[in-house]
Design a protein around this motif. Structure first.
Motif, PDB file in Angstrom:
ATOM      1  N   GLU A   1       7.743 -40.489  33.494  1.00 29.01           N
ATOM      2  CA  GLU A   1       7.636 -41.673  32.642  1.00 29.01           C
ATOM      3  C   GLU A   1       5.959 -42.366  32.742  1.00 29.01           C
ATOM      4  O   GLU A   1       5.759 -42.868  31.421  1.00 29.01           O
ATOM      5  N   ARG A   2       5.775 -42.445  33.952  1.00 31.11           N
ATOM      6  CA  ARG A   2       4.412 -43.200  34.071  1.00 31.11           C
ATOM      7  C   ARG A   2       3.649 -42.180  35.059  1.00 31.11           C
ATOM      8  O   ARG A   2       3.954 -42.166  36.177  1.00 31.11           O
ATOM      9  N   HIS A   3       2.574 -42.034  34.823  1.00 31.23           N
ATOM     10  CA  HIS A   3       1.519 -41.453  35.835  1.00 31.23           C
ATOM     11  C   HIS A   3      -0.003 -41.775  35.533  1.00 31.23           C
ATOM     12  O   HIS A   3      -0.458 -42.259  34.363  1.00 31.23           O
ATOM     13  N   GLU A   4      -0.768 -41.653  36.662  1.00 28.46           N
ATOM     14  CA  GLU A   4      -2.012 -41.929  36.536  1.00 28.46           C
ATOM     15  C   GLU A   4      -3.130 -40.893  35.857  1.00 28.46           C
ATOM     16  O   GLU A   4      -2.858 -39.572  36.038  1.00 28.46           O
ATOM     17  N   ILE A   5      -3.968 -41.363  35.250  1.00 28.57           N
ATOM     18  CA  ILE A   5      -4.993 -40.375  34.304  1.00 28.57           C
ATOM     19  C   ILE A   5      -6.143 -40.656  34.950  1.00 28.57           C
ATOM     20  O   ILE A   5      -6.777 -41.866  34.994  1.00 28.57           O
ATOM     21  N   ARG A   6      -6.653 -39.557  35.399  1.00 32.52           N
ATOM     22  CA  ARG A   6      -8.275 -39.359  35.989  1.00 32.52           C
ATOM     23  C   ARG A   6      -9.028 -38.462  35.151  1.00 32.52           C
ATOM     24  O   ARG A   6      -8.743 -37.518  34.630  1.00 32.52           O
ATOM     25  N   ARG A   7     -10.381 -39.050  34.612  1.00 35.58           N
ATOM     26  CA  ARG A   7     -11.159 -38.217  33.823  1.00 35.58           C
ATOM     27  C   ARG A   7     -12.688 -38.565  34.339  1.00 35.58           C
ATOM     28  O   ARG A   7     -12.897 -39.661  34.935  1.00 35.58           O
ATOM     29  N   CYS A   8     -13.397 -37.444  33.959  1.00 36.09           N
ATOM     30  CA  CYS A   8     -14.842 -37.770  34.125  1.00 36.09           C
ATOM     31  C   CYS A   8     -15.521 -37.183  32.788  1.00 36.09           C
ATOM     32  O   CYS A   8     -15.172 -36.041  32.551  1.00 36.09           O
ATOM     33  N   SER A   9     -16.281 -38.012  32.177  1.00 34.81           N
ATOM     34  CA  SER A   9     -16.787 -37.699  31.028  1.00 34.81           C
ATOM     35  C   SER A   9     -18.101 -36.991  31.372  1.00 34.81           C
ATOM     36  O   SER A   9     -18.880 -37.103  32.343  1.00 34.81           O
ATOM     37  N   THR A  10     -18.791 -36.275  30.152  1.00 37.37           N
ATOM     38  CA  THR A  10     -20.255 -35.516  30.516  1.00 37.37           C
ATOM     39  C   THR A  10     -21.157 -36.636  30.774  1.00 37.37           C
ATOM     40  O   THR A  10     -22.242 -36.371  31.263  1.00 37.37           O
ATOM     41  N   LYS A  11     -21.186 -37.920  30.284  1.00 36.27           N
ATOM     42  CA  LYS A  11     -22.011 -39.010  30.338  1.00 36.27           C
ATOM     43  C   LYS A  11     -22.236 -39.195  31.931  1.00 36.27           C
ATOM     44  O   LYS A  11     -23.135 -39.466  32.299  1.00 36.27           O
ATOM     45  N   GLU A  12     -20.946 -39.438  32.405  1.00 36.43           N
ATOM     46  CA  GLU A  12     -20.867 -39.580  33.893  1.00 36.43           C
ATOM     47  C   GLU A  12     -21.408 -38.327  34.853  1.00 36.43           C
ATOM     48  O   GLU A  12     -22.147 -38.912  35.621  1.00 36.43           O
ATOM     49  N   TYR A  13     -21.134 -37.339  34.215  1.00 38.81           N
ATOM     50  CA  TYR A  13     -21.601 -36.098  35.123  1.00 38.81           C
ATOM     51  C   TYR A  13     -23.127 -36.101  35.085  1.00 38.81           C
ATOM     52  O   TYR A  13     -23.738 -35.817  36.274  1.00 38.81           O
ATOM     53  N   TYR A  14     -23.848 -36.269  33.880  1.00 41.04           N
ATOM     54  CA  TYR A  14     -25.292 -36.269  33.902  1.00 41.04           C
ATOM     55  C   TYR A  14     -25.678 -37.433  34.671  1.00 41.04           C
ATOM     56  O   TYR A  14     -26.907 -37.274  35.210  1.00 41.04           O
TER      57      TYR A  14
ATOM     58  N   VAL B   1      -9.294 -35.905  43.658  1.00 39.29           N
ATOM     59  CA  VAL B   1      -8.384 -35.703  44.553  1.00 39.29           C
ATOM     60  C   VAL B   1      -7.894 -37.017  45.337  1.00 39.29           C
ATOM     61  O   VAL B   1      -6.822 -37.348  45.542  1.00 39.29           O
ATOM     62  N   ASP B   2      -9.068 -37.805  45.378  1.00 42.04           N
ATOM     63  CA  ASP B   2      -8.809 -39.273  46.329  1.00 42.04           C
ATOM     64  C   ASP B   2      -9.230 -40.520  45.318  1.00 42.04           C
ATOM     65  O   ASP B   2      -9.020 -41.609  45.748  1.00 42.04           O
ATOM     66  N   GLY B   3      -9.798 -40.170  44.120  1.00 36.26           N
ATOM     67  CA  GLY B   3      -9.771 -41.390  43.073  1.00 36.26           C
ATOM     68  C   GLY B   3     -11.346 -41.867  43.030  1.00 36.26           C
ATOM     69  O   GLY B   3     -11.796 -42.178  42.105  1.00 36.26           O
ATOM     70  N   GLY B   4     -11.891 -41.844  44.297  1.00 36.06           N
ATOM     71  CA  GLY B   4     -13.425 -42.010  44.396  1.00 36.06           C
ATOM     72  C   GLY B   4     -14.032 -43.668  43.953  1.00 36.06           C
ATOM     73  O   GLY B   4     -12.672 -44.351  44.052  1.00 36.06           O
ATOM     74  N   LEU B   5     -15.041 -43.647  43.760  1.00 35.71           N
ATOM     75  CA  LEU B   5     -15.139 -45.195  43.489  1.00 35.71           C
ATOM     76  C   LEU B   5     -14.782 -45.712  42.178  1.00 35.71           C
ATOM     77  O   LEU B   5     -14.326 -46.809  42.103  1.00 35.71           O
ATOM     78  N   LYS B   6     -14.450 -44.788  41.162  1.00 34.01           N
ATOM     79  CA  LYS B   6     -14.123 -45.141  39.912  1.00 34.01           C
ATOM     80  C   LYS B   6     -12.654 -45.704  40.149  1.00 34.01           C
ATOM     81  O   LYS B   6     -12.385 -46.448  39.267  1.00 34.01           O
ATOM     82  N   TYR B   7     -11.728 -44.967  40.867  1.00 36.25           N
ATOM     83  CA  TYR B   7     -10.372 -45.290  40.900  1.00 36.25           C
ATOM     84  C   TYR B   7      -9.758 -45.908  42.040  1.00 36.25           C
ATOM     85  O   TYR B   7      -8.598 -46.195  42.201  1.00 36.25           O
ATOM     86  N   ASP B   8     -10.657 -46.266  43.017  1.00 34.49           N
ATOM     87  CA  ASP B   8     -10.223 -46.727  44.075  1.00 34.49           C
ATOM     88  C   ASP B   8     -11.008 -48.335  44.368  1.00 34.49           C
ATOM     89  O   ASP B   8     -12.068 -48.336  44.647  1.00 34.49           O
ATOM     90  N   LYS B   9     -10.066 -49.211  44.222  1.00 35.58           N
ATOM     91  CA  LYS B   9     -10.638 -50.518  44.186  1.00 35.58           C
ATOM     92  C   LYS B   9     -11.145 -51.173  45.487  1.00 35.58           C
ATOM     93  O   LYS B   9     -12.287 -51.636  45.690  1.00 35.58           O
ATOM     94  N   GLU B  10     -10.055 -50.588  46.516  1.00 26.46           N
ATOM     95  CA  GLU B  10     -10.795 -51.054  47.940  1.00 26.46           C
ATOM     96  C   GLU B  10     -11.966 -50.326  48.278  1.00 26.46           C
ATOM     97  O   GLU B  10     -12.924 -50.880  48.981  1.00 26.46           O
ATOM     98  N   LEU B  11     -12.213 -49.129  47.781  1.00 26.71           N
ATOM     99  CA  LEU B  11     -13.168 -48.349  48.345  1.00 26.71           C
ATOM    100  C   LEU B  11     -14.783 -49.199  47.467  1.00 26.71           C
ATOM    101  O   LEU B  11     -15.756 -49.086  47.990  1.00 26.71           O
ATOM    102  N   ARG B  12     -14.438 -49.714  46.143  1.00 28.40           N
ATOM    103  CA  ARG B  12     -15.559 -50.238  45.431  1.00 28.40           C
ATOM    104  C   ARG B  12     -15.704 -51.581  46.166  1.00 28.40           C
ATOM    105  O   ARG B  12     -16.976 -51.951  46.191  1.00 28.40           O
TER     106      ARG B  12
END
Length: 314
Positions: free
Chosen positions: A199-212, A296-307
């Protein structure tokens, strides 16, 4: 930790395949190459004529390619062999003969402890030469060329055994793993759905703009464009005729134009670009690690505590 778990899983799957009863439908099939029964041809890994494909086999004709005089001269300028090392270390002017004697002269100039080798003996193996007494440089970076070590015997069991979905059970996945369903795209490097929720799951993405941005190529390219604007190189590049033509006359125009501005192009893209190439290489490796961490872990983009922690450290 993750690598050990994956290797253990591969070994368990390999053992399961080893103990699995073979499909009897293949027992009556004769191999086209070794003339034994149980497989079709030498593409099967148990055939005695089977040959594992390596990177050296791809795109190779088996013939030595001819090199131009310019390429040979560039290799001479950018390759450091034992004769160059003699200029850096006190000696009687004679070239050391033999691999061991030349290796000792290299060790007098370079500190191999920084690369994890504590002695000259660790640079030599019984089966092959680990360091072929060769280095290369483009004026900014220095490459030490090493041969690849052979895999230990205990890792031979995982060869020819790739993990597939059939090697896992649903209970094992839910208990020990967090599946990620990855889809590559045109505007994004990847888009991943995390977890098994319906029913509900997390979506994670990395755009080409972020990659460059992560590679640092955006800022490097902007600096390069500003540098081009201060000289004539931008006008020269914008007026280069197309080389994609079937007309000899049009291709002659292209070659004439390039030859006219060859010195200007070489002076701009000379040895000073070595640092830029090295920074871009560092950025590409760093971006790959950051994308894996994001997936894998979300990184700075998806981990609020890490940010929050990152903001406090700043």
């Amino acid at each position: 930790m993750y690598k050990a778990e994956i290797l253990q899983k591969i070994k368990s799957v390999a053992e399961a395949h080893k103990n699995k009863v073979k499909d009897e439908s293949f027992l009556n099939i004769e191999c086209e190459d070794c003339k034994t029964f149980g497989h079709l041809n030498k593409a099967y890994h148990e055939c005695k004529f089977y040959k594992a494909v390596s990177a050296r086999d791809v795109g190779s004709s088996g013939k030595k390619r001819k090199q131009s005089a310019k390429t040979k001269e560039e290799k001479k300028q950018t390759t450091g062999d034992i004769r160059v090392i003699l200029l850096l270390v006190p000696s009687n002017g004679k070239v050391a003969k033999g691999y061991t004697a030349q290796l000792e002269q290299f060790c007098k100039v370079f500190n191999f402890k920084k690369l994890g080798f504590r002695s000259v003996a660790e640079l030599k193996t019984n089966t092959s030469v680990l360091f072929p007494n060769l280095i290369r440089s483009d004026g900014f970076t220095v490459d030490f060329l090493f041969s690849r070590k052979k895999k230990p015997k205990e890792d031979a069991i995982i060869d020819h055994h790739d993990l597939t979905l059939e090697g896992f059970s649903y209970a094992e996945i839910t208990a020990n793993y967090r599946p990620a369903f990855v889809d590559p795209g045109r505007k994004t490097v990847f888009t991943a759905a995390i977890g098994l929720e319906t029913e509900r799951h997390e979506i994670r993405r990395c755009s080409t703009k972020e990659y460059y941005h992560m590679t640092g190529s955006t800022s490097i390219n902007s600096k390069s464009e500003r540098k081009k604007a201060n000289c004539t190189i931008k006008d020269i590049e914008s007026n280069i005729p197309s080389c994609k033509t079937g007309s000899p006359e049009h291709y002659e125009i292209y070659t004439t134009y390039i030859l006219q501005h060859l010195e200007t192009l070489f002076s701009f893209y000379g040895s000073d670009m070595g640092e830029t190439r090295f920074r871009l290489y560092q950025g590409s490796k760093r971006a790959a690690d950051m994308m894996v961490n994001m997936l894998v872990d979300g990184g700075l983009k998806y981990d609020k505590e890490l940010r929050k922690k990152e903001g406090k450290n700043r």
